[in-house]
Design a protein around this motif. Sequence first.
Motif, short mmCIF file in Angstrom:
data_model
loop_
_atom_site.label_atom_id
_atom_site.label_comp_id
_atom_site.label_asym_id
_atom_site.label_seq_id
_atom_site.Cartn_x
_atom_site.Cartn_y
_atom_site.Cartn_z
N ILE A 84 0.85 -1.19 0.00
CA ILE A 84 0.00 0.00 0.00
C ILE A 84 0.89 1.24 0.00
CG2 ILE A 84 -1.75 1.31 1.26
CD1 ILE A 84 -2.70 -1.40 2.45
N GLU A 85 0.67 2.12 -0.97
CA GLU A 85 1.42 3.37 -1.05
C GLU A 85 1.24 4.16 0.23
OE1 GLU A 85 4.03 5.28 -1.80
OE2 GLU A 85 3.59 4.87 -3.90
N ARG A 86 2.24 4.91 0.60
CA ARG A 86 2.23 5.66 1.84
C ARG A 86 2.90 7.00 1.69
NH1 ARG A 86 6.09 1.36 2.35
NH2 ARG A 86 8.15 2.26 2.36
N PRO A 87 2.66 7.87 2.62
CA PRO A 87 1.64 7.86 3.65
C PRO A 87 0.30 8.33 3.10
CG PRO A 87 2.95 9.85 3.86
CD PRO A 87 3.54 9.05 2.72
N ILE A 88 -0.76 7.72 3.58
CA ILE A 88 -2.11 8.15 3.22
C ILE A 88 -2.62 9.00 4.38
CG2 ILE A 88 -4.47 7.44 2.69
CD1 ILE A 88 -3.29 4.69 1.83
N VAL A 89 -3.05 10.21 4.05
CA VAL A 89 -3.59 11.11 5.06
C VAL A 89 -5.04 11.37 4.71
CG1 VAL A 89 -3.34 13.34 6.22
CG2 VAL A 89 -1.31 12.13 5.38
N ILE A 90 -5.91 11.18 5.70
CA ILE A 90 -7.36 11.29 5.48
C ILE A 90 -7.93 12.31 6.45
CG2 ILE A 90 -9.57 10.07 5.52
CD1 ILE A 90 -7.91 7.47 5.06
N ASP A 91 -8.76 13.19 5.92
CA ASP A 91 -9.51 14.13 6.74
C ASP A 91 -10.94 14.16 6.21
OD1 ASP A 91 -10.27 16.05 8.56
OD2 ASP A 91 -9.30 17.71 7.52
N GLY A 92 -11.83 13.47 6.90
CA GLY A 92 -13.23 13.39 6.46
C GLY A 92 -13.33 12.66 5.14
N ASP A 93 -13.90 13.34 4.14
CA ASP A 93 -14.07 12.74 2.81
C ASP A 93 -12.89 12.98 1.89
OD1 ASP A 93 -16.54 11.67 3.45
OD2 ASP A 93 -17.63 13.45 2.79
N LYS A 94 -11.83 13.59 2.40
CA LYS A 94 -10.68 13.95 1.59
C LYS A 94 -9.49 13.07 1.98
CE LYS A 94 -8.34 18.20 0.31
NZ LYS A 94 -8.24 19.62 0.63
N ALA A 95 -8.74 12.61 1.00
CA ALA A 95 -7.54 11.81 1.26
C ALA A 95 -6.48 12.16 0.24
CB ALA A 95 -7.87 10.32 1.20
N ILE A 96 -5.23 12.06 0.68
CA ILE A 96 -4.09 12.30 -0.22
C ILE A 96 -3.00 11.27 0.08
CG2 ILE A 96 -4.46 14.80 -0.43
CD1 ILE A 96 -1.96 15.00 1.57
N ILE A 97 -2.14 11.09 -0.89
CA ILE A 97 -0.86 10.43 -0.67
C ILE A 97 0.11 11.59 -0.45
CG2 ILE A 97 0.95 8.95 -1.61
CD1 ILE A 97 -1.71 7.47 -1.24
#
Length: 114
Positions: free
Chosen positions: A89-102
């Motif tokens: 799994i690519e990293r880091p995954i950052v999630i805030d509510g309905d939004k996510a980024i690598i």
Amino acid sequence: MIQIFHNNRCSKSRCAVVELEKSGQPFEVINYLETPPTETELIAILKKLNFKPVDLIRKTEKVYIEKYKNKSLSDNEWIEVMITNPILIERPIVIDGDKAIIARPTERMNEILM
């Protein structure tokens, strides 16, 4: 609350944690190698990222090269591969509510923190 799917061995992942600490915002660190996402969680992450499962695969990892390179798998099969081999799994995954980024490069953290 912000979540980060983190691997402490990864410098980019460690940098993302530092940025979260500097922000002062509450966040949860998920060591996804010890606690891999479930199928449902992974599907939700993929939707937030707007990625196909194969787009979240780390193609430089040894297990990918040895077992999966040049294979044509379905979305469901790639999801199962990531659950079984979370190192892919690519990293880091950052999630805030309905939004996510690598968070690669680290500057992408601004998309979550702003």
